[in-house]
Design an enzyme around this catalytic site. Structure first.
Site, PDB file in Angstrom:
ATOM      1  N   HIS A  46      -9.791  11.012 -28.497  1.00  0.00           N
ATOM      2  CA  HIS A  46     -10.412   9.719 -28.214  1.00  0.00           C
ATOM      3  C   HIS A  46     -11.932   9.843 -28.319  1.00  0.00           C
ATOM      4  O   HIS A  46     -12.601  10.188 -27.337  1.00  0.00           O
ATOM      5  CB  HIS A  46     -10.026   9.245 -26.810  1.00  0.00           C
ATOM      6  CG  HIS A  46      -8.548   9.096 -26.609  1.00  0.00           C
ATOM      7  ND1 HIS A  46      -7.721  10.181 -26.397  1.00  0.00           N
ATOM      8  CD2 HIS A  46      -7.757   7.995 -26.602  1.00  0.00           C
ATOM      9  CE1 HIS A  46      -6.475   9.753 -26.261  1.00  0.00           C
ATOM     10  NE2 HIS A  46      -6.465   8.441 -26.392  1.00  0.00           N
ATOM     11  N   ASP A 175     -12.427   0.083 -18.602  1.00  0.00           N
ATOM     12  CA  ASP A 175     -11.734  -1.183 -18.379  1.00  0.00           C
ATOM     13  C   ASP A 175     -10.309  -0.949 -17.895  1.00  0.00           C
ATOM     14  O   ASP A 175      -9.822  -1.646 -16.995  1.00  0.00           O
ATOM     15  CB  ASP A 175     -11.697  -1.994 -19.680  1.00  0.00           C
ATOM     16  CG  ASP A 175     -13.059  -2.469 -20.118  1.00  0.00           C
ATOM     17  OD1 ASP A 175     -13.532  -3.471 -19.571  1.00  0.00           O
ATOM     18  OD2 ASP A 175     -13.653  -1.831 -21.010  1.00  0.00           O
ATOM     19  N   GLY A 176      -9.621   0.034 -18.498  1.00  0.00           N
ATOM     20  CA  GLY A 176      -8.238   0.285 -18.133  1.00  0.00           C
ATOM     21  C   GLY A 176      -8.091   0.732 -16.692  1.00  0.00           C
ATOM     22  O   GLY A 176      -7.157   0.318 -15.991  1.00  0.00           O
ATOM     23  N   HIS A 280     -11.162   3.891 -30.456  1.00  0.00           N
ATOM     24  CA  HIS A 280     -10.659   4.391 -29.171  1.00  0.00           C
ATOM     25  C   HIS A 280      -9.927   5.720 -29.288  1.00  0.00           C
ATOM     26  O   HIS A 280     -10.310   6.702 -28.654  1.00  0.00           O
ATOM     27  CB  HIS A 280      -9.723   3.359 -28.530  1.00  0.00           C
ATOM     28  CG  HIS A 280      -9.019   3.872 -27.314  1.00  0.00           C
ATOM     29  ND1 HIS A 280      -9.638   3.966 -26.088  1.00  0.00           N
ATOM     30  CD2 HIS A 280      -7.748   4.334 -27.135  1.00  0.00           C
ATOM     31  CE1 HIS A 280      -8.776   4.472 -25.214  1.00  0.00           C
ATOM     32  NE2 HIS A 280      -7.628   4.697 -25.821  1.00  0.00           N
ATOM     33  N   GLU A 428       0.150   1.889  -0.676  1.00  0.00           N
ATOM     34  CA  GLU A 428       0.816   3.187  -0.826  1.00  0.00           C
ATOM     35  C   GLU A 428       0.241   4.009  -1.973  1.00  0.00           C
ATOM     36  O   GLU A 428       0.012   5.211  -1.837  1.00  0.00           O
ATOM     37  CB  GLU A 428       2.326   2.992  -1.044  1.00  0.00           C
ATOM     38  CG  GLU A 428       3.080   2.469   0.159  1.00  0.00           C
ATOM     39  CD  GLU A 428       3.120   0.954   0.221  1.00  0.00           C
ATOM     40  OE1 GLU A 428       3.804   0.402   1.094  1.00  0.00           O
ATOM     41  OE2 GLU A 428       2.447   0.312  -0.627  1.00  0.00           O
ATOM     42  N   PHE A 454       9.523   2.917  -0.366  1.00  0.00           N
ATOM     43  CA  PHE A 454       8.224   2.628  -0.974  1.00  0.00           C
ATOM     44  C   PHE A 454       7.593   3.865  -1.597  1.00  0.00           C
ATOM     45  O   PHE A 454       6.443   3.794  -2.069  1.00  0.00           O
ATOM     46  CB  PHE A 454       7.289   2.007   0.060  1.00  0.00           C
ATOM     47  CG  PHE A 454       7.829   0.730   0.647  1.00  0.00           C
ATOM     48  CD1 PHE A 454       8.397  -0.232  -0.172  1.00  0.00           C
ATOM     49  CD2 PHE A 454       7.804   0.501   2.012  1.00  0.00           C
ATOM     50  CE1 PHE A 454       8.916  -1.409   0.359  1.00  0.00           C
ATOM     51  CE2 PHE A 454       8.318  -0.663   2.548  1.00  0.00           C
ATOM     52  CZ  PHE A 454       8.881  -1.621   1.729  1.00  0.00           C
ATOM     53  N   ASP A 486      17.723  -5.040   7.062  1.00  0.00           N
ATOM     54  CA  ASP A 486      16.687  -5.363   6.076  1.00  0.00           C
ATOM     55  C   ASP A 486      17.240  -5.446   4.662  1.00  0.00           C
ATOM     56  O   ASP A 486      16.577  -5.961   3.758  1.00  0.00           O
ATOM     57  CB  ASP A 486      15.561  -4.324   6.134  1.00  0.00           C
ATOM     58  CG  ASP A 486      14.620  -4.568   7.299  1.00  0.00           C
ATOM     59  OD1 ASP A 486      14.560  -5.714   7.783  1.00  0.00           O
ATOM     60  OD2 ASP A 486      13.962  -3.606   7.733  1.00  0.00           O
ATOM     61  N   HIS A 490      15.252  -2.692   1.058  1.00  0.00           N
ATOM     62  CA  HIS A 490      14.651  -1.682   1.929  1.00  0.00           C
ATOM     63  C   HIS A 490      15.565  -0.478   2.152  1.00  0.00           C
ATOM     64  O   HIS A 490      15.223   0.412   2.933  1.00  0.00           O
ATOM     65  CB  HIS A 490      14.287  -2.302   3.278  1.00  0.00           C
ATOM     66  CG  HIS A 490      13.040  -3.137   3.230  1.00  0.00           C
ATOM     67  ND1 HIS A 490      12.878  -4.163   2.337  1.00  0.00           N
ATOM     68  CD2 HIS A 490      11.880  -3.069   3.945  1.00  0.00           C
ATOM     69  CE1 HIS A 490      11.685  -4.721   2.517  1.00  0.00           C
ATOM     70  NE2 HIS A 490      11.058  -4.064   3.477  1.00  0.00           N
ATOM     71  N   ARG A 537      15.778   6.722  10.307  1.00  0.00           N
ATOM     72  CA  ARG A 537      15.384   5.680  11.255  1.00  0.00           C
ATOM     73  C   ARG A 537      16.221   5.784  12.513  1.00  0.00           C
ATOM     74  O   ARG A 537      15.709   5.648  13.627  1.00  0.00           O
ATOM     75  CB  ARG A 537      15.574   4.307  10.621  1.00  0.00           C
ATOM     76  CG  ARG A 537      15.270   3.156  11.571  1.00  0.00           C
ATOM     77  CD  ARG A 537      15.847   1.851  11.063  1.00  0.00           C
ATOM     78  NE  ARG A 537      15.434   0.721  11.883  1.00  0.00           N
ATOM     79  CZ  ARG A 537      15.967  -0.491  11.789  1.00  0.00           C
ATOM     80  NH1 ARG A 537      16.926  -0.722  10.905  1.00  0.00           N
ATOM     81  NH2 ARG A 537      15.547  -1.474  12.559  1.00  0.00           N
TER      82      ARG A 537
END
Length: 678
Positions: A46, A175-176, A280, A428, A454, A486, A490, A537
């Site tokens: 590049h 920009d990316g 680029h 996260e 997550f 949930d 979840h 949990r």
């Protein structure tokens, strides 16, 4: 006035008569041509960013960056992060020209197998490369973590008139990087924390691979960053060295991070492709480079570095070395005056735990009987560990009360960095990349937490933790369909298996409180890569500490044996160990003897089986885990059965959902009988 340009390290001397040029201008052109030559030699790369950003990079590195190429790991150096990692040829040119241990031969071998100049910068491979970049936006978030680590260590170490932590963090983004969502998370966090020693230089060239950036993004970047609480500056001409110099000097705003938007031309100087996306990601070609050489009055010899540039760097090198030597004297005085602080926060490395026996009382208390969720057992272990491990810091993505990861020592906040619990907010991805930055900085040991489902949001940063072998600890709770009401959004099903696929990531899924204490011991002791703790949990029976040495050595332990012969083995992980024990009781009532094995670390368990250091009885095995069966099927033999969940869950009470999906003691017992009858 005219004078010769002499090839210094690029081969035979070539005399070319050109107008006298200021060493700074020569250095800028040197960076441009080293990058263009490297990309051309590799036939890939590049060149666009290096050609456009060479002036901004040179002014920063030669006039403002506090570093010493003779000691790339100097703890109080400024950090420079090339977030736009595809522009690596510019970074390698900077490292070579300023005197880092990166010979010109390595630039000639750009992108070649085994070189120290890979296609994207790799931490630990090339001296002076602070972090592995390439996935856009990651470096920006790493820089936020580095800047946060600097402030936290300054609050801990700059005591009694000693100032041993006082440096800046600089990041070059494109920009990316700023389009990627992680940039929003990281920049918002940095603004909230008022990380005034962080400066981000934005290569504002309005070009992406598919064409003008404005086709897809019309953000007011400066307005956006001001809204985050940043100080913003603009340089309208990215070739104006003095304007760049003034902007860098004005960035020293200790109350706010700074964004400097620099208007550049991608592929500057390259005929036909200058200012377009064609500059680029492809070599310029021999004809285009030859035309550039004529335009800039540059010798035809590739990889040419003029002697005036070498001399200018040699002059700066003395200043850089003097700054480092002065700091080393101050550091020695500080260590002598504050040995306890220096021992807890070694600025030159990631500190390990001083004494893991602190967790022994927790394991000793884990006598069989009672029940506790492994997330709560983890919180107890973390509190114990934190008392003996001052460098342990971290937090959660707005879930500390659920993940049990708030530790004693207070919160980290704007202008108050002496605390230990970092509130990352619902970010996260930004959290995980910032954790990488904290680890890369040295002096602190970071952890972060969220719900297991997550982990998808932070996976790119976690992958880089593993790629860089950073000892970041990830605490993932709410680990199965037992999340219950949930519902399937979840309820993690494929997540544990997907984490186990990441090379170099240790995935620990303890089956009870005793194994959770061991999991924290293993995680804290591992300074060679990241660890994921996968926790429940719901409450789980406490099985006691018997067999923990086996779990430590082999990744698994026997938690129940029949009074007579073993007819079948039930192997389970995490919360499914309790399920297997209930199934074993049902089988015993039918006269079937079953051994129950808890596997908290499947990869180590599989290695032990393959090496013959751990053995299962020569009977059928039923493998049980509340997730996709893919990995366990690879371990299972032809007589075995695998019980898991190869679909998404349902909303309802956790035990009801699990039973509905085939995870009940009765279902496991039925499968065990079936494999015995087969």
């Amino acid at each position: 006035m005219t004078g010769p340009l002499n090839a210094a390290a690029g081969g035979a001397a070539t005399a070319v008569t050109v107008p006298a040029v200021h060493p700074d201008d020569l250095a800028v052109d040197t960076l441009r041509f080293l990058a263009a030559d490297a990309v051309q030699a590799a036939a890939s790369g590049h060149p666009g960013l290096p050609l456009g950003m060479a002036p901004a990079a040179w002014v920063l590195w030669s006039r403002h960056l506090r570093h010493d190429p003779a000691d790339p790991d100097w703890p109080d150096r400024d950090r420079f992060v090339l977030s736009a990692g595809h522009g690596s040829a510019l970074l390698y040119a900077l490292l070579h020209v300023t005197g880092y241990d990166l010979p010109i031969e390595e630039l000639r071998r750009f992108r070649a197998l085994g070189s120290r100049t890979p296609g994207h910068p790799e931490h630990g491979l090339t001296p002076g490369v602070e972090t592995t970049t390439g996935p856009l936006g990651q470096g920006l978030a790493n820089a936020v973590g580095m800047a946060l680590a600097e402030r936290m260590l300054a609050a801990r170490c700059n005591t009694g008139g000693h100032r041993v932590v006082d440096h800046r963090t600089w990041a070059l983004v494109g920009d990316g990087c700023l389009m990627e969502g992680i940039s929003h998370e990281a920049a918002s966090l940095a603004g909230r924390l008022r990380l005034g020693k962080l400066t981000v230089v934005f290569d504002d060239n309005d070009v992406t691979i598919d064409g003008p950036a404005r086709r897809s993004c019309a953000d007011d970047v400066e307005g956006r960053f001001r809204a985050y609480g940043w100080h913003t500056l603009r340089v309208d001409d990215g070739t104006d060295l003095e304007a760049l110099d003034l902007a860098y000097a004005a960035a020293a705003d200790d109350e706010r991070p700074t964004l400097i938007a620099v208007r550049t031309t991608i592929g500057y100087g390259a005929p036909e492709v200058e200012g377009t996306s064609k500059a680029h990601g492809s070599p310029l070609g021999e004809e285009a480079i030859a035309a550039m050489r004529r335009r800039f009055g540059w010798p035809a010899t590739p990889f040419h570095v003029p002697s005036p540039v070498r001399l200018a760097v040699a002059e700066r090198s003395g200043h850089w070395a003097a700054e480092r030597a002065e700091w080393e004297r101050a550091h020695a005085r500080w260590r002598a005056a504050h040995p306890d602080v220096a021992g807890c926060f070694p600025l030159d490395r990631i500190p390990g735990p001083p004494d893991l026996t602190v967790l022994a009382p927790l394991a000793d208390r884990c006598e069989a009987g009672g029940a506790i969720a492994t997330r709560k057992a983890s919180g107890a272990a973390l509190d114990l560990l934190a008392t003996e491990y001052p460098a342990l810091v971290g937090g959660s993505a707005d879930l500390a009360s659920s993940t049990n990861t708030a530790i004693p020592g207070g919160d980290v906040g704007p202008g108050d960095f002496a605390g230990r619990t970092i509130h990352f907010g619902i970010r996260e991805h930004g959290m995980a990349a910032a954790l990488n930055g904290i680890a890369l900085h040295g002096g602190l040991r970071p952890f972060g937490s969220t719900f297991l489902v997550f982990s998808d949001y932070l996976r790119p940063a976690l992958r880089l933790s593993a790629l860089m072998r950073l000892p970041v600890i990830y605490v993932f709770t709410h680990d199965s369909v037992h999340v219950g009401e949930d519902g399937p959004t979840h309820q993690p099903v494929e997540h544990v298996e997907s984490l186990r696929l990441i090379p170099g990531l240790t995935v620990l899924r303890p089956g009870d409180a005793a194994e959770t204490a061991l999991a924290w011991e293993l995680a804290a002791a591992d300074l060679h890569g990241p660890t994921a703790l996968v926790l429940s949990r719901q409450d789980l029976p406490v099985l006691g500490g018997d067999g923990l040495d086996d779990a430590r050595r082999h990744g698994a332990r026997t938690v129940a044996d029949p009074t007579g012969a073993v007819d079948v083995v039930l192997v389970a992980a995490g919360s499914e160990v309790a399920l297997a024990l209930d199934a074993a009781a049902l089988l015993a009532a039918r006269g079937v003897g079953s051994r129950v094995v808890s596997v908290m670390w499947r990869e180590r368990f599989e290695d032990a089986l393959a090496a013959g250091t751990y053995h299962l009885p020569d009977v059928p095995v039923v493998w049980v885990e509340a997730g996709v069966r893919t990995g366990w099927r690879a371990t299972a033999g032809p007589r075995d059965a695998v019980i898991g969940i190869d679909r998404f869950g349902e909303s309802g009470k956790g035990p009801d959902v699990a039973a509905h999906l085939g995870l009940s003691a009765e279902a496991v017992a039925r499968v065990a009988v079936r494999v015995l009858e087969a």
